[in-house]
Scaffold this motif. Structure first.
Motif, short mmCIF file in Angstrom:
data_model
loop_
_atom_site.label_atom_id
_atom_site.label_comp_id
_atom_site.label_asym_id
_atom_site.label_seq_id
_atom_site.Cartn_x
_atom_site.Cartn_y
_atom_site.Cartn_z
N LEU A 50 -13.55 -22.12 -1.54
CA LEU A 50 -15.01 -21.82 -1.34
C LEU A 50 -15.62 -21.53 -2.47
CD1 LEU A 50 -17.41 -21.42 0.54
CD2 LEU A 50 -16.73 -19.13 0.92
N LYS A 51 -15.00 -20.66 -3.28
CA LYS A 51 -15.59 -19.96 -4.56
C LYS A 51 -15.33 -20.76 -5.56
CE LYS A 51 -16.94 -15.74 -4.91
NZ LYS A 51 -17.16 -14.38 -4.71
N GLN A 52 -14.18 -21.41 -5.53
CA GLN A 52 -13.65 -22.15 -6.84
C GLN A 52 -14.39 -23.53 -6.80
OE1 GLN A 52 -9.51 -22.95 -5.50
NE2 GLN A 52 -9.06 -20.61 -5.87
N LYS A 53 -14.86 -24.06 -5.67
CA LYS A 53 -15.70 -25.57 -5.79
C LYS A 53 -17.16 -25.14 -5.83
CE LYS A 53 -11.76 -28.44 -4.81
NZ LYS A 53 -11.51 -29.64 -4.15
N THR A 54 -17.65 -23.93 -5.50
CA THR A 54 -19.18 -23.83 -5.57
C THR A 54 -19.52 -23.06 -6.71
OG1 THR A 54 -18.93 -21.95 -4.13
CG2 THR A 54 -19.23 -23.98 -3.11
N SER A 59 -31.04 -22.32 -12.17
CA SER A 59 -32.69 -22.42 -12.20
C SER A 59 -33.10 -21.96 -10.98
CB SER A 59 -32.92 -24.12 -12.31
OG SER A 59 -34.33 -23.98 -12.14
N CYS A 60 -32.61 -22.21 -9.53
CA CYS A 60 -33.14 -21.97 -8.49
C CYS A 60 -32.09 -20.84 -7.71
CB CYS A 60 -33.41 -22.97 -7.47
SG CYS A 60 -32.07 -23.80 -6.80
N LEU A 61 -31.10 -20.72 -8.27
CA LEU A 61 -30.16 -19.44 -7.65
C LEU A 61 -29.41 -19.79 -6.56
CD1 LEU A 61 -31.96 -16.31 -9.14
CD2 LEU A 61 -30.31 -17.74 -10.20
N THR A 62 -29.61 -21.08 -5.91
CA THR A 62 -29.00 -21.65 -4.67
C THR A 62 -27.63 -21.95 -5.14
OG1 THR A 62 -29.19 -22.78 -2.57
CG2 THR A 62 -29.35 -23.90 -4.66
N ILE A 63 -26.76 -21.56 -3.79
CA ILE A 63 -25.40 -21.94 -3.91
C ILE A 63 -25.46 -23.60 -4.04
CG2 ILE A 63 -25.32 -21.79 -1.34
CD1 ILE A 63 -22.40 -20.88 -3.64
N SER A 64 -24.59 -23.93 -4.94
CA SER A 64 -24.47 -25.50 -5.11
C SER A 64 -23.18 -25.88 -5.77
CB SER A 64 -25.63 -25.58 -6.24
OG SER A 64 -25.52 -26.79 -6.65
N ALA B 29 -19.40 -18.11 6.71
CA ALA B 29 -19.10 -18.62 5.57
C ALA B 29 -19.81 -18.15 4.19
CB ALA B 29 -19.53 -20.23 5.64
N PHE B 30 -21.24 -17.73 4.44
CA PHE B 30 -21.94 -17.10 3.33
C PHE B 30 -21.50 -15.70 3.36
CE2 PHE B 30 -25.04 -20.61 3.85
CZ PHE B 30 -25.45 -20.68 2.38
N HIS B 31 -21.09 -15.00 4.31
CA HIS B 31 -20.45 -13.58 4.07
C HIS B 31 -19.13 -13.83 3.13
CE1 HIS B 31 -19.87 -9.56 5.26
NE2 HIS B 31 -18.47 -9.84 5.09
N LEU B 32 -18.49 -14.81 3.44
CA LEU B 32 -17.09 -15.06 2.86
C LEU B 32 -17.33 -15.26 1.19
CD1 LEU B 32 -14.70 -16.75 5.23
CD2 LEU B 32 -14.85 -14.49 4.61
N LEU B 33 -18.62 -16.17 0.98
CA LEU B 33 -19.02 -16.47 -0.13
C LEU B 33 -19.25 -15.03 -1.10
CD1 LEU B 33 -19.66 -19.04 -1.65
CD2 LEU B 33 -21.71 -18.91 -1.03
N ASN B 34 -19.49 -14.10 -0.36
CA ASN B 34 -19.92 -12.63 -1.38
C ASN B 34 -18.44 -11.86 -1.50
OD1 ASN B 34 -22.65 -13.22 -1.74
ND2 ASN B 34 -22.94 -12.61 0.25
N GLN B 35 -17.36 -12.47 -0.94
CA GLN B 35 -16.09 -11.51 -1.08
C GLN B 35 -15.47 -12.04 -2.40
OE1 GLN B 35 -15.40 -9.35 1.36
NE2 GLN B 35 -17.46 -9.97 2.37
N GLU B 38 -9.62 -12.26 -4.53
CA GLU B 38 -8.48 -11.88 -3.63
C GLU B 38 -8.75 -11.60 -2.49
OE1 GLU B 38 -10.32 -10.24 -6.40
OE2 GLU B 38 -9.09 -11.53 -7.71
N ARG B 39 -9.74 -11.32 -1.91
CA ARG B 39 -9.95 -11.09 -0.44
C ARG B 39 -9.71 -12.43 0.14
NH1 ARG B 39 -14.00 -6.51 1.43
NH2 ARG B 39 -12.59 -6.26 3.26
N LEU B 40 -10.16 -13.49 -0.32
CA LEU B 40 -10.20 -14.80 0.28
C LEU B 40 -8.99 -15.36 0.16
CD1 LEU B 40 -13.61 -16.68 -0.95
CD2 LEU B 40 -12.96 -15.36 0.99
N GLU B 41 -8.22 -15.18 -0.88
CA GLU B 41 -7.00 -15.44 -0.96
C GLU B 41 -5.92 -14.92 0.14
OE1 GLU B 41 -5.83 -17.32 -3.78
OE2 GLU B 41 -3.89 -17.50 -2.86
N ALA B 42 -6.29 -13.59 0.24
CA ALA B 42 -5.49 -12.69 1.25
C ALA B 42 -5.74 -13.37 2.84
CB ALA B 42 -5.87 -11.19 1.41
#
Lengths: 198, 198
Positions: A50-54, A59-64, B29-35, B38-42
């Motif tokens: 999730l975080k590795q690929k986003t 510019s607009c601060l959206t997730i992309s 998913a958006f909540h997980l994006l803010n984690q 390490e927490r995602l990995e766990a």
């Protein structure tokens, strides 16, 4: 008796999700227990990636996937109109109407006096810089019609109305609504912002 | 615009959870994006290890780390009393009362004529074999007080009452209940199964 450790571990980790307590986490975990290894593997991979690929569009601060995002990079969009939204979900909601061809700006929240979220925690400075740097003619505030959304719109209006034209989403009856069941606030807005039939 | 692929992929995979639709999956998913990573990995690891580190007890059919499970293997438990439950969660609920010292048997469901779940899909044959093989004196049916629970209890009663003593959980007012708000079925049961003060 407790659950097996692997199960309890998953329950505890699922309980970090919003509005998910112990009972719901248990239900999710037991549901996952009935899934195939492949599906569990796929879910686990999706979480890890999730975080590795986003990323966040600078510019607009959206997730992309890229920065700038596909919308900011699109030369066919109208660069004089900027739609201010609370978050990426709201951006997506407006985008799916296919009625807006301008650019977006993600505020990252709404002013909330009860939860102590002040304007300084939002991306307002970045918004001001963007207004100064780019040729934006209209700022459309597409914020929730809630106390927080109204407060934020009032605040933005106050600090920005002398620099730029600011508009807001119309307030009124939602599609499929029955007058009899409409709440007072909605009905008051619908009456206040009534349109003339021409 | 769609969400980035990694985000959309996670949303789709979270939507397999029970009662989780597209909107809730997005929220998760958006909540997980803010984690943190390490927490995602766990969480990802917990999901992957769920099936690898758990098994089903061959004796009571509950989810467990070992087979036989800790309860079935415990020499201090009363082996003449067998509590029949729908699933591992119900077993856990009874076990946490600390009022039962016998053994358990997980039925794996309840008869549901609407959803076409017949007795043949439950672990009833294994239950019968266990009753034949072990010295069980009492079968306690700890099933939901619902149409499905009642149907299953009636069915088990019918096929087993000549072989073994069968009891059921008491029906009546739950703790903290207000007579005024108790439903008719509960109140009828409370009246029917009233106890004498001695």
């Amino acid at each position: 008796m407790k659950y097996p450790q692997a199960l309890q571990n998953l329950i505890d980790r699922l309980a970090i999700l919003p509005s998910v307590g112990q009972k719901t986490a248990e239900r999710y975990a037991f549901h996952l227990l009935n899934q195939s290894e492949e599906r569990l593997e796929a879910l686990a991979t999706a979480i890890k990636e999730l975080k590795q690929k986003t990323t966040v569009c600078h510019s607009c601060l959206t997730i992309s996937e890229t920065s700038p995002c596909a919308i900011c990079a699109d030369a066919n969009r109208n660069r004089s109109s900027l739609c201010v939204v609370e978050n990426s979900q709201d951006l997506n909601a407006i985008e799916s109407t296919k009625q807006f061809n301008g650019l977006y700006f993600v505020l990252g929240g709404l002013i909330n006096t009860i939860e102590d979220v002040g304007p300084e925690t939002l991306n307002i400075n970045k918004l001001i810089k963007r207004i100064q740097a780019e040729e934006i003619k209209e700022l459309i505030l597409a914020l929730n019609f809630t106390l927080e959304g109204e407060t934020t719109a009032l605040y933005l209006g106050k600090i920005l109305k002398n620099r730029i034209k600011i508009t807001r989403l119309a307030k009124g009856l939602p599609a499929g609504s029955d007058l009899e069941y409409a709440d007072e606030t909605t009905l008051s807005s619908a009456l206040k912002f009534r349109n003339e039939i021409k």
